[in-house]
Enzyme design. Structure first.
Site, PDB file in Angstrom:
ATOM      1  N   HIS A  96      28.992 -80.867  44.245  1.00  0.00           N
ATOM      2  CA  HIS A  96      28.483 -79.442  44.664  1.00  0.00           C
ATOM      3  C   HIS A  96      27.691 -79.644  45.791  1.00  0.00           C
ATOM      4  O   HIS A  96      26.560 -79.512  45.693  1.00  0.00           O
ATOM      5  CB  HIS A  96      27.736 -78.899  43.168  1.00  0.00           C
ATOM      6  CG  HIS A  96      28.704 -78.611  42.373  1.00  0.00           C
ATOM      7  ND1 HIS A  96      29.223 -77.330  41.949  1.00  0.00           N
ATOM      8  CD2 HIS A  96      29.235 -79.190  41.194  1.00  0.00           C
ATOM      9  CE1 HIS A  96      30.010 -77.376  41.157  1.00  0.00           C
ATOM     10  NE2 HIS A  96      30.085 -78.608  40.477  1.00  0.00           N
TER      11      HIS A  96
ATOM     12  N   GLU B   4      26.784 -76.982  47.580  1.00  0.00           N
ATOM     13  CA  GLU B   4      26.015 -75.662  47.562  1.00  0.00           C
ATOM     14  C   GLU B   4      24.600 -75.933  47.096  1.00  0.00           C
ATOM     15  O   GLU B   4      23.655 -74.990  46.994  1.00  0.00           O
ATOM     16  CB  GLU B   4      26.803 -74.629  46.952  1.00  0.00           C
ATOM     17  CG  GLU B   4      26.815 -74.604  45.501  1.00  0.00           C
ATOM     18  CD  GLU B   4      27.836 -75.469  44.701  1.00  0.00           C
ATOM     19  OE1 GLU B   4      27.884 -75.697  43.644  1.00  0.00           O
ATOM     20  OE2 GLU B   4      28.599 -76.228  45.333  1.00  0.00           O
TER      21      GLU B   4
ATOM     22  N   CYS C 286      34.460 -79.266  43.212  1.00  0.00           N
ATOM     23  CA  CYS C 286      34.621 -79.706  41.939  1.00  0.00           C
ATOM     24  C   CYS C 286      35.741 -79.017  41.218  1.00  0.00           C
ATOM     25  O   CYS C 286      36.823 -79.909  41.467  1.00  0.00           O
ATOM     26  CB  CYS C 286      33.300 -79.341  40.985  1.00  0.00           C
ATOM     27  SG  CYS C 286      33.072 -79.951  39.576  1.00  0.00           S
TER      28      CYS C 286
END
Length: 239
Positions: free
Chosen positions: A213, A215, A114
């Site tokens: 993202h 994660e 990001c």
């Protein structure tokens, strides 16, 4: 071989926990958890102003993740702030740019997430679109608050990214800015609205950035690729 150490850059901002209300260095747990799940050892890297610190840190880690966060200071790419650009942190920008420079010198594997992708573009001499909704006419990439937007992304055939996540992937986004120009990087993924969603450096070095993202989802491909590159580099360095 021992698990490689992956450095993760952090936020520095006011936070609250227990009885405490103070400035803290922090990062959502998903980052460290995803590194650990991929077989790496996460190490948090808060902003440091000490001269030479970035090179010393890079010499002691096997890979670097430049995490998400606040907007990049527009002056870093020669622009005036858009009315919606806010909250940039000069000390974090300086620290992460120093880490990226040291990582370049050391041929260190790097993953930008990001804001990390945006900063990597700026580090390479690129520029940002400061408010993506002005270009695409919708807020899907950042619906507001703590909600992530769900975006379908198409990757470029033959790219390192495509080898890790496949030709198409549904991702979680939370960005109101995006990369406009990216010297030194190849565009390797786009959303249907044309937004650049990933870029990577050509050649052998593992240097990749995504606007989403990874994660936040069970999307082990990117972190697994980074940790594998870190392990390979650690083995070469130790031999």
């Amino acid at each position: 071989m021992d698990a490689p150490v992956v450095g993760l850059t952090t936020y520095r901002q006011h936070a609250a926990w227990g009885v405490w209300r103070t400035t803290a260095d922090l990062l959502p747990t998903e980052y460290a958890a995803s590194v650990e799940a991929a077989g790496g050892v996460p190490l948090l890297l808060p902003p440091v102003a000490t001269p030479g610190a970035a090179s010393r840190v890079v010499a002691r880690i096997d890979a670097l993740v430049v995490a998400g966060g606040a907007d990049v200071d527009p002056s870093r790419y020669g622009a005036e702030p858009h009315p919606r650009t806010a909250g940039w942190q000069p000390e974090r920008d300086a620290w992460e740019l120093a880490l990226l420079a040291a990582a370049d010198d050391a041929d260190l594997p790097v993953l930008g997430i990001c804001r990390g992708m945006q900063l990597m573009a700026v580090h390479g001499g690129g520029t940002l679109d400061q408010h993506t909704p002005d270009l695409v006419g919708h807020e899907t990439h950042s619906p507001g608050g703590d909600a992530y937007g769900t975006v379908a992304v198409a990757t470029t055939e033959g790219s390192r990214l495509a080898g890790l996540v496949g030709p198409e992937v549904e991702v979680s986004c939370h960005h109101h800015q995006s990369v406009a120009t990216h010297p030194g990087f190849e565009a390797v993924a786009h959303a249907a609205d044309g937004t650049l969603e990933a870029m990577e450096a050509p050649g052998e070095r593992w240097c990749l950035a995504v606007q989403w993202h990874p994660e936040t989802r069970v999307e082990i491909g990117l972190m697994a690729g980074l940790v594998a590159a870190a392990r390979l580099r650690a083995g070469r360095t130790a031999s």
